[in-house]
Design an enzyme around this catalytic site. Structure first.
Site, short mmCIF file in Angstrom:
data_model
loop_
_atom_site.label_atom_id
_atom_site.label_comp_id
_atom_site.label_asym_id
_atom_site.label_seq_id
_atom_site.Cartn_x
_atom_site.Cartn_y
_atom_site.Cartn_z
N ASP A 68 0.82 -1.21 0.00
CA ASP A 68 0.00 0.00 0.00
C ASP A 68 0.85 1.26 0.00
O ASP A 68 1.99 1.27 0.50
CB ASP A 68 -0.92 0.01 1.22
N ARG A 69 0.29 2.33 -0.53
CA ARG A 69 0.99 3.60 -0.63
C ARG A 69 1.58 4.07 0.71
O ARG A 69 2.74 4.49 0.75
CB ARG A 69 0.04 4.67 -1.18
#
Length: 236
Positions: A68-69
């Protein structure tokens, strides 16, 4: 050609050969492009390779998995189509051993164990919900965790996901143990971190090299962020 402002070997670039590029991704960077239009890791990697090898055109960079970012840590990119195909197979068959470190605001009870849920992704809201039993189109998701110890006023957990689902660790820790990850307001933590990351780090990956078949282990240093400082004593 100007050198792009990218990474240094040993810190962000953990390993490179003819087939693989292994990167310690900083939090805040997308792995693959999305609707935001922000430059993803894959594009930065292509620029790095194009500069390093003085390629006249685009360098091949294949994305075989994502984190995830707001998460930091290891991302493996493929430099050849052969490596990409074989890495996709390894990830699909859960044949890559993944270790994450996570900081939580309170200790898990029990201190170690296995969590099994059925996860349903809401693509509109970009959140995942965990159910304790089989649920609709939910995907069975399993992880193992253990408390490594206290890190300042936080608690350091080692997490080994057996499966690889979107937001799996984030939602399973929050739902199964009531221990949302520090900074992860999407899954119930009280406040964000100053850099808007979450305290989840893809610490280690072990796999069989997709071409040479050699067993390889990659370990990523923790980010240079204050919330991780107390966890550094757990380095082996």
């Amino acid at each position: 050609m100007n050198r792009p402002n990218l990474w240094s070997e040993g810190r962000e670039i953990l390993f490179e050969d003819n087939h693989l590029l292994v990167i310690n991704k900083p939090a805040g960077i997308l792995v693959q492009g999305d609707a935001t239009g922000d430059e993803p890791l894959s594009k930065k990697a292509a620029e790095y390779l194009r500069f390093k090898y003085k390629k006249p055109g685009e360098a091949f960079v294949g994305v075989c998995h994502r984190i995830d970012r707001p998460v930091s840590g290891i991302v493996i990119l493929a430099k050849t189509s052969k490596a990409l195909s074989r890495l996709n197979e390894l990830f699909r068959d859960d044949k890559i051993h993944k270790t994450y470190w996570a900081l939580t605001g309170k200790p898990p009870i029990p201190e170690n164990g296995t969590l099994i849920h059925w996860l349903v992704k809401d693509t509109v809201r970009n959140v995942t919900k965990a159910y304790p039993t089989a649920h609709g189109q939910g995907l069975r998701s399993e992880l193992k965790y253990e408390l490594l110890g206290q890190a300042g006023n936080r608690y350091l957990l080692q997490v080994n996901p057996v499966t690889g689902r979107p937001h799996q660790i984030r939602t399973q820790l929050a739902t199964g143990l009531s221990t949302p990850i520090v900074g992860d307001v999407k899954y119930g933590f009280i406040a964000p971190l100053p850099d808007v990351s979450i305290a989840l780090h893809a610490r280690q990956l072990q796999l069989q090299h997709p071409v040479t078949k050699e067993t390889m282990t990659f370990t990523a240093p923790l980010p240079d962020a204050a919330h991780w400082d107390a966890a550094r004593e757990y380095y082996q």
